[in-house]
Design an enzyme around this catalytic site. Structure first.
Site: not given
Ligand code: BGC
Length: 871
Positions: A492, A496-497, A504, A557, A759
């Site tokens: 994503d 951060r993640e 995504d 998703w 985002e």
């Molecule tokens: C992510 C997103 C993701 C979403 C869904 C976010 O924290 O960065 O890209 O699809 O959470 O909950």
């Protein structure tokens, strides 16, 4: 009234003399890679393109031969396989049907083709692939080894003797989380980083192989590895708690070096307890935290024979991971670009802010001279505060508040002393544009730093440019965001993640396939989706996962599975992934269908995420995705010739469509649900609208976009609105909302200085996300007009439908299709419209020139020019 002239310009490619054949197969690929050296599919897939100076070229037949030796292939004998002459236009996904291929086998191949008149090309140049290790026994007595200790990154080494000249040597290895392999004084592949890949290590672990023939020498040699924690031993504590992963363990590696001597004998060196281990300069490495490197602790010469290893201990044999060893099917993460900083500021004494001018994923390389023990800290960020200091509150939010506080996106380098030193992290990466440097000895200049853009090595396979600079910047931002999030999985965001959020990935898949040669990365990630699936069909919203995010249903998703399989088939025309995953897709759709109530998805789930002002109920999008999924599975069943499933899933799609209309159609208003742009465009695009309602729904969408003057959706609607407007003949309106500079919109991001996509429309979160990235696909397919023909997978037939809308005076795009490069370039000269196109051999384009009464023109391969009078 439009007048158009189709003028045909045959193009001599210039390679072919009168004696040579007029066409020849080129770009030979095995498993979609140029010369893969560790294929573990029993029946590898072959493909080629055709180079020809002839227009309207079509293949009528092919013959492939595969030989086990160079001499054999030179003599035109396919001792492994001779397909014979096969009457077929196909040149993609040709499945090897020869003798069983042993592990580590060498395979040479070439292909001959025939054109429509029955003339043959002669043989192509020789292609090659090598088989990987296919069974656990192919690894011999190799053991998983490491040091089993918490603390700094383990180094491993083993000396061995070579008794004679080597003909061929291959090093197969898997190091978890990551391994940097060394041989005789340096890395086995300089520049290649972060191998192998990230998977659910309980299900599958990936190995790579290297041709190390040239690096070996007679006599004493030394093989080595440095191991990183990666996703295998996550110790950074963040929201997703990967430290709890069942697969977690201290880094470990398995390796086998297979040596064939010139005298015909063979030998192998395997990882086992005779290897030695030590710790060195990498004190910590963490996927979110970063790296600490103390150059004073470097083990100079450790990877060369003759090194004094008396202070090293025997390596510890560790448990094998539960996952089966499999060849990594996609290229490694590499450094794709080295970026020179744009500027350096010193907002506070001794605090230097390096601006790379571009947001990206990767490392910063630092070059410095300082006394031994000087500690330099680098912290990475996407934003600056007003005072010029870095600002990271949006991206560090998911790190747990531990005591002591964990670092985040932070590297520390401690100088060796005594001269110039250069360093960059190897086992993790950050997402950033800015870097804060403290502790630097002296005053740095831009020459002390380089940005190193790290991503899976995906070659470019598409381009777009036009007369509006804003759109060119959006295209640039999309490509950088896509690559930043191509990290052996689709992530994503890189800061951060770093998680494989499936929604995504599915939203960006078409843009990714149009812009990059990303087939193998999608194929790799589909294995991850397979591994993430439960027997009842449920899956996870992040893939891979140890468990976080799995088990609940999130159709928008989870649909990544059918959508990506479907997209690979639509864009690449190879049915292999359909065959491989079909039963899984059915299981997923069946599972979701069981959760419906009166045909609609009854629970709240992730929907049109990060909307602007109008939210769309997630049950609406979830139900729409069920219809889309069933439609995809029905289409794929047709590809497989499975009529029972065609019927079953066509019926499911029809039933879902009916239920959707019963539940969400508002006859009085002529809209679905709350009439949001997302609800309307999604209903139209996923085929939920009955024929007699289509016009009303489309008009309602147009009216809302015109009334608001901007996009008013989240990520799902943003993809669908642009397409639906274009398919309905309103590319002009779609262009308006993309080309505007005000909020909300892609253009506003660019006006704020974005160099990657963001985002959310509000600009409140990550600045490097790809989920709004389908806009680039729309540029190529609609503005420049290289359009996929849904009836013809892999662009065998395609549309050229340029859209000279708004203030655009020219636009052009290319796409490297499975058959060769497609190009479309148009310009306006007053009322005169000019179009130049390239149609690859074996393909047909349907050209639709602008103007409501222009009739489609069918053209075969070659370069062609058209012109038309605009109204
Ligand atoms: C992510 C997103 C993701 C979403 C869904 C976010 O924290 O960065 O890209 O699809 O959470 O909950």
């Amino acid at each position: 009234m439009l007048v158009h002239l189709a003028t045909l310009a045959l193009l001599a490619v210039g390679i072919l003399g009168s004696e040579s054949p007029r066409f020849v197969a080129i770009n030979l690929r095995c498993e979609n890679l140029p010369e893969p050296s560790y294929v573990d599919r029993d029946a590898p897939r072959l493909s080629w393109k055709t180079q020809t100076s002839e227009a309207n070229w079509h293949q009528s037949a092919y013959r492939v031969i595969v030989a086990s030796s160079q001499a054999g292939i030179k003599a035109d004998t396919g001792d492994l396989w001779d397909s014979g002459k096969v009457d077929s236009p196909d040149s993609v996904g040709i499945v090897y049907r020869g003798k069983p291929l042993p592990p580590n086998a060498l395979c040479f191949w070439k292909v001959q083709t025939w054109d429509a008149e029955g003339r043959d090309s002669g043989w192509s140049q020789v292609g090659k692939w090598e088989m990987g290790l296919l069974q656990p026994s192919d690894w011999g007595d190799a053991k998983w080894i490491g040091n089993g200790q918490p603390g700094p990154a383990p180094f491993l080494r083993k000396e061995f003797n070579l008794k004679g000249p080597v003909k061929r040597a291959r090093l197969f290895a898997c190091g978890l989380g990551y391994a940097e392999l060394h041989l005789n004084g340096g890395p086995v592949s300089p520049g290649v980083e972060r191998d192998p890949g990230y998977t659910n290590f309980d299900k599958r672990v990936l190995y790579v192989a290297h041709d190390v023939t040239a690096q070996l020498k007679l006599g004493q040699n030394c093989l080595g590895a440095v191991l990183g924690t990666g996703w295998y031993d996550v110790h950074d504590i963040a929201t997703w708690h990967f430290e709890k992963a069942s697969w977690r363990g201290r880094p470990r590696a398995i390796a086998v070096l297979k040596i064939e001597y010139k005298d015909g004998t063979a030998e192998q060196v395997v990882s086992d307890s005779t290897w030695k281990t030590s710790i060195g300069p990498i004190l910590t490495d963490g996927i979110y935290t970063g790296e600490t490197y103390d150059a004073r602790k470097e083990l100079t010469g450790w990877d060369k024979s003759g090194y004094k290893e008396s202070h090293w201990s025997p390596a510890t044999v560790l448990d094998a991971p539960k996952g089966k060893l499999a060849a990594c099917p996609c290229p490694p993460v590499i450094i794709g670009e080295t970026i020179k900083p744009f500027a350096i500021h010193e907002p506070k004494p001794g605090v230097f802010i390096v601006d790379f001018g571009q947001n990206f994923s990767g490392h910063a390389q630092i070059k410095l001279t300082g006394p031994a023990g000087t500690s330099v800290r680098m912290r990475y960020s996407e934003r600056l505060n007003k005072d010029g200091m870095i600002q990271r509150s949006e991206i560090e939010t998911f790190m747990e508040k531990t005591k002591p506080v964990q670092p985040f996106q932070t590297d520390t380098y401690v100088c060796r002393g005594g001269g110039s030193e250069t360093w960059e992290q190897v086992f993790s990466y950050s997402g950033f544009r800015y870097m804060e440097v403290t502790g630097f000895p002296g005053t740095p200049t831009v020459d002390n730093f380089r940005g190193r853009f790290a991503h899976t090595d995906l070659k470019s396979a598409g381009s777009f440019a036009c007369s509006n600079e804003l759109l060119n910047k959006i295209q640039h931002a999309t490509r950088y965001a896509y690559l930043s999030n191509a990290q052996n999985i689709f992530t994503d965001c890189p800061q951060r993640e770093k998680n494989g959020w499936t929604g995504d990935a599915q939203l960006a898949a078409e843009a990714g396939l149009m812009n990059f040669d990303s087939t193998t990365l999608y194929e790799k990630w589909l294995n991850d989706l397979e591994d993430a699936q439960f027997p009842d069909g449920r899956t996870s919203i992040i893939v891979p996962t140890w468990g976080w995010g799995s088990g609940n249903s999130h159709p928008a998703w989870d649909s990544a599975y059918p959508i990506v399989v479907g997209d690979l088939y639509r864009y690449r025309g190879d049915r292999a992934m359909v065959e491989k995953h079909f039963e899984h897709l059915k299981r997923y759709v069946d599972g979701l269908a069981k959760l419906t109530k009166d045909g609609v998805v009854p629970f709240d789930s992730l929907g049109d995420w990060v909307p602007w002002s109008t939210e769309t109920p997630s049950q609406v999008t979830s139900t729409a995705f069920l219809c889309l999924d069933a439609t995809i599975v029905a289409k794929l069943a047709k590809v497989l010739g499975n009529s029972i499933d065609v019927e079953k899933y066509t019926d499911l799609a029809a039933a879902t469509k009916k239920a959707f209309n019963d539940a969400y159609w508002d006859e009085a208003k002529g809209v679905y649900s709350n009439g949001s742009q997302c609800a309307l465009s999604t209903a139209l695009y996923y085929g939920l609208v009955p024929e007699d309602r289509k016009e009303r729904v489309f008009n309602a969408l147009v009216a809302d976009v015109e009334r608001q003057g901007h996009i008013d959706t989240g990520i799902i609607g943003a993809k669908n609105v642009l397409r639906v407007l274009s398919e309905g003949g309103r590319t002009d309106l779609a262009y308006k909302i993309v080309a505007r500079k005000e909020q909300p919109g892609w253009g506003w991001w660019i006006e704020q200085g974005a160099t990657t996509l963001w985002e959310d429309w509000k600009g409140e979160s990550s600045l490097n996300h790809i989920m709004f990235g389908d806009v680039s696909n729309w540029f190529i397919q609609w503005l420049a007009g290289i359009g996929l023909d849904e009836g013809s997978p892999g662009f065998r037939r395609f549309f050229i439908r340029p859209q000279p809308v708004g203030d655009l005076t020219w636009a052009k795009a290319t796409h490297e299709s499975p058959y060769g490069e497609i190009a479309s370039s148009w310009k306006k000269d007053g009322k005169r419209f000019h179009l130049s196109i390239t149609v690859p051999p074996n393909c047909t384009a349907t050209v639709i020139l602008p103007g409501s009464d222009s009739k489609p023109i069918q053209v075969g391969s070659g370069k062609r020019e058209f012109s038309a009078q605009l109204p």
